[in-house]
Design a protein around this motif. Sequence first.
Motif, PDB file in Angstrom:
ATOM      1  N   ARG A 180     -27.169 -19.624  41.347  1.00 49.04           N
ATOM      2  CA  ARG A 180     -26.397 -20.327  40.747  1.00 49.04           C
ATOM      3  C   ARG A 180     -25.937 -19.889  39.251  1.00 49.04           C
ATOM      4  O   ARG A 180     -25.225 -19.668  38.601  1.00 49.04           O
ATOM      5  N   LEU A 181     -27.490 -19.558  38.603  1.00 51.44           N
ATOM      6  CA  LEU A 181     -27.459 -19.092  37.297  1.00 51.44           C
ATOM      7  C   LEU A 181     -26.690 -17.602  37.168  1.00 51.44           C
ATOM      8  O   LEU A 181     -25.884 -17.395  36.209  1.00 51.44           O
ATOM      9  N   LEU A 182     -26.883 -16.988  38.276  1.00 51.91           N
ATOM     10  CA  LEU A 182     -26.117 -15.548  38.351  1.00 51.91           C
ATOM     11  C   LEU A 182     -24.549 -15.799  38.251  1.00 51.91           C
ATOM     12  O   LEU A 182     -23.981 -14.947  37.696  1.00 51.91           O
ATOM     13  N   THR A 183     -24.013 -16.997  38.893  1.00 56.84           N
ATOM     14  CA  THR A 183     -22.721 -17.204  38.844  1.00 56.84           C
ATOM     15  C   THR A 183     -22.130 -17.631  37.595  1.00 56.84           C
ATOM     16  O   THR A 183     -21.284 -17.323  37.096  1.00 56.84           O
ATOM     17  N   GLU A 184     -23.206 -18.377  36.790  1.00 56.23           N
ATOM     18  CA  GLU A 184     -22.989 -18.789  35.368  1.00 56.23           C
ATOM     19  C   GLU A 184     -22.750 -17.639  34.609  1.00 56.23           C
ATOM     20  O   GLU A 184     -21.929 -17.453  33.537  1.00 56.23           O
ATOM     21  N   TYR A 185     -23.617 -16.576  34.652  1.00 56.11           N
ATOM     22  CA  TYR A 185     -23.504 -15.292  33.919  1.00 56.11           C
ATOM     23  C   TYR A 185     -22.499 -14.336  34.535  1.00 56.11           C
ATOM     24  O   TYR A 185     -22.396 -13.211  34.180  1.00 56.11           O
ATOM     25  N   ASP A 186     -21.724 -14.912  35.605  1.00 60.11           N
ATOM     26  CA  ASP A 186     -20.534 -14.038  36.132  1.00 60.11           C
ATOM     27  C   ASP A 186     -21.000 -12.527  36.882  1.00 60.11           C
ATOM     28  O   ASP A 186     -20.498 -11.690  36.898  1.00 60.11           O
ATOM     29  N   PHE A 212     -22.512 -13.284  40.117  1.00 61.41           N
ATOM     30  CA  PHE A 212     -22.744 -13.764  41.445  1.00 61.41           C
ATOM     31  C   PHE A 212     -21.307 -14.511  41.627  1.00 61.41           C
ATOM     32  O   PHE A 212     -21.119 -15.446  40.739  1.00 61.41           O
ATOM     33  N   PRO A 213     -20.483 -14.329  42.709  1.00 60.76           N
ATOM     34  CA  PRO A 213     -19.213 -15.033  43.112  1.00 60.76           C
ATOM     35  C   PRO A 213     -19.468 -16.505  43.148  1.00 60.76           C
ATOM     36  O   PRO A 213     -20.492 -16.874  43.647  1.00 60.76           O
ATOM     37  N   LYS A 214     -18.454 -17.424  42.626  1.00 59.12           N
ATOM     38  CA  LYS A 214     -18.703 -18.894  42.781  1.00 59.12           C
ATOM     39  C   LYS A 214     -18.154 -19.072  44.111  1.00 59.12           C
ATOM     40  O   LYS A 214     -17.255 -18.651  44.720  1.00 59.12           O
ATOM     41  N   ILE A 215     -19.349 -19.772  44.617  1.00 59.31           N
ATOM     42  CA  ILE A 215     -18.936 -20.293  46.287  1.00 59.31           C
ATOM     43  C   ILE A 215     -19.098 -21.922  46.365  1.00 59.31           C
ATOM     44  O   ILE A 215     -20.088 -22.389  45.839  1.00 59.31           O
ATOM     45  N   SER A 216     -17.971 -22.207  47.039  1.00 59.50           N
ATOM     46  CA  SER A 216     -17.905 -23.759  47.094  1.00 59.50           C
ATOM     47  C   SER A 216     -18.612 -24.118  48.443  1.00 59.50           C
ATOM     48  O   SER A 216     -18.843 -25.385  48.753  1.00 59.50           O
ATOM     49  N   ILE A 232     -24.926  -8.600  48.521  1.00 59.46           N
ATOM     50  CA  ILE A 232     -24.740  -7.801  47.588  1.00 59.46           C
ATOM     51  C   ILE A 232     -26.343  -7.202  47.118  1.00 59.46           C
ATOM     52  O   ILE A 232     -26.387  -6.325  46.149  1.00 59.46           O
ATOM     53  N   ILE A 233     -27.237  -7.280  48.145  1.00 62.05           N
ATOM     54  CA  ILE A 233     -28.580  -6.838  47.878  1.00 62.05           C
ATOM     55  C   ILE A 233     -28.461  -5.427  48.858  1.00 62.05           C
ATOM     56  O   ILE A 233     -27.765  -5.286  49.819  1.00 62.05           O
TER      57      ILE A 233
END
Lengths: 47, 453
Positions: free
Chosen positions: B279-285, B287-291, B303-304
């Motif tokens: 989630r922090l990776l998402t906040e740093y752009d 990692f994609p935001k996933i709902s 992605i790994i």
Amino acid sequence: MRWIEALIVIFAMSVPFSVMKDQNLTTYLYWTVVSASYLIFIALRRW
Amino acid sequence: MLLYALLLYLAIGTIITVLTMRKILTDEDYYIGGRKVGGVISALTYAATTYSAFMMVGLVGLTYISGVGALGFELFYLVGTLMLLSYYAPKLWKIGKEKNFITPGDVFSSRYGKNVAKILTPFIALALIPYTSLQFVGISLLLSKEISFEFGVAFSALFTAFWAFLGGLRSVAWTDAIFGIFMLSMAILAVFYASSLLPPSPDFSKLGELLYVPNSFWRYDVFISYTLPWFFFALTNPQVFQRIFIPKDEASLKRMVVIFGFFGLLYTILVTFLGLQLRLLTEYDLFPKISDRDLVTPKFLEIIPSWLSIAIAVSIFAAAITTANSIVLTLSSMFTRDLFNNRSVMAGRIFVVLITLAIAIFAIQRPAYIVDLAIMSSTILLCQLPLIFGVFHWKSGGQIAAISTLVAGFLTAILLYYTKKTLGIPIAVWVLLMSFAVFFLVAFLEKRFIKES
């Protein structure tokens, strides 16, 4: 005695709901420390 | 590539099964390893049975969406389990050894009569077969790029039944132990890799309300409805209940509980921390935001590096299979011993195949109610709780009280789930209230009228 133990543990685990509102890892670390402490208590206690 | 990795997993599991197989003469040998399992193996099979694919898929996603409340929910389960096991497990282990108990139904039969175990078995099957089907569905979706859905289900069924069929609990326990360590290792690697993607000294305050409870997801009622059924999991889920009988002595039993506790604590911390990291990776752009929370881990696997992705996917597969084969073996013991009063090992093996087939058929059809019943499984199983407490704490309550409790608790769970008329109170609370109320009321009537007559 076991009821008191259960109440203390459940109370300790519920503390973040009323006290902790910090935007850091305090709640995360608190829950981890309480659980680890109870686990150590179980490991050391006579059964 | 993933398919080859899974074939390697099947080969390793089969080698472990062959190496650890011992002569199976009785159903006690087949279902509980002849009560000769050491503390470490008991602990690891307890852990691998408890922690299914939900951890690396469901809990990572739940933490990503809802924050640290997911850790609280899972650790409430853990302390509840430790509390219950440290008190009840020594008593259950002792009476199990004295009276040759193998299933939870044996414990109920000795107190409430054999008909209770006969009624309990289909209820437990109704709760656990859909839950296990969902593990097969998850595995098949994970493999969907490589093989068809139906083949994925067949593949899962083969993995689930094969080791349990060959070696019974002993094989299941050893494969659980080895793959349990593998699951934990892969969770450590996943956390390290996610850390490497984050900037040095990441600012967790970016997660805002996800760092405390209550928040917009973890309201009090939501937290209770998640936590309550899991708090009593150690006593109400037969596949873990039965594991109380397997340690060879009391020292091994204590070792089982303590080592399981350390495994559970570490695994939970790793899995929830991974959710927060993503989630922090998402906040740093980064990692994609996933709902959709069930897609968080699959996206991470994309992605790994492929070697790590395959290794983690196999660990998820292992988590699903170690849970599924333990449930199948336990259900087989309940059908043969409790329902049909049959003690032969061959009957047990036949039921392992039949139950696995039933699970596979459910999984292939994928009707909506599978998901509903799977979600409800732990809540449905709560109706046994008054019976378990009754064995140790109350003298009143006989066969009619026990059967009425099971029926009332089961119907309450199903009716409230479908009608949603819960008055804002979690269904688990209703099930517990109804079950305890019916148990005490009928026990009183039994004492008053039946014993008098």
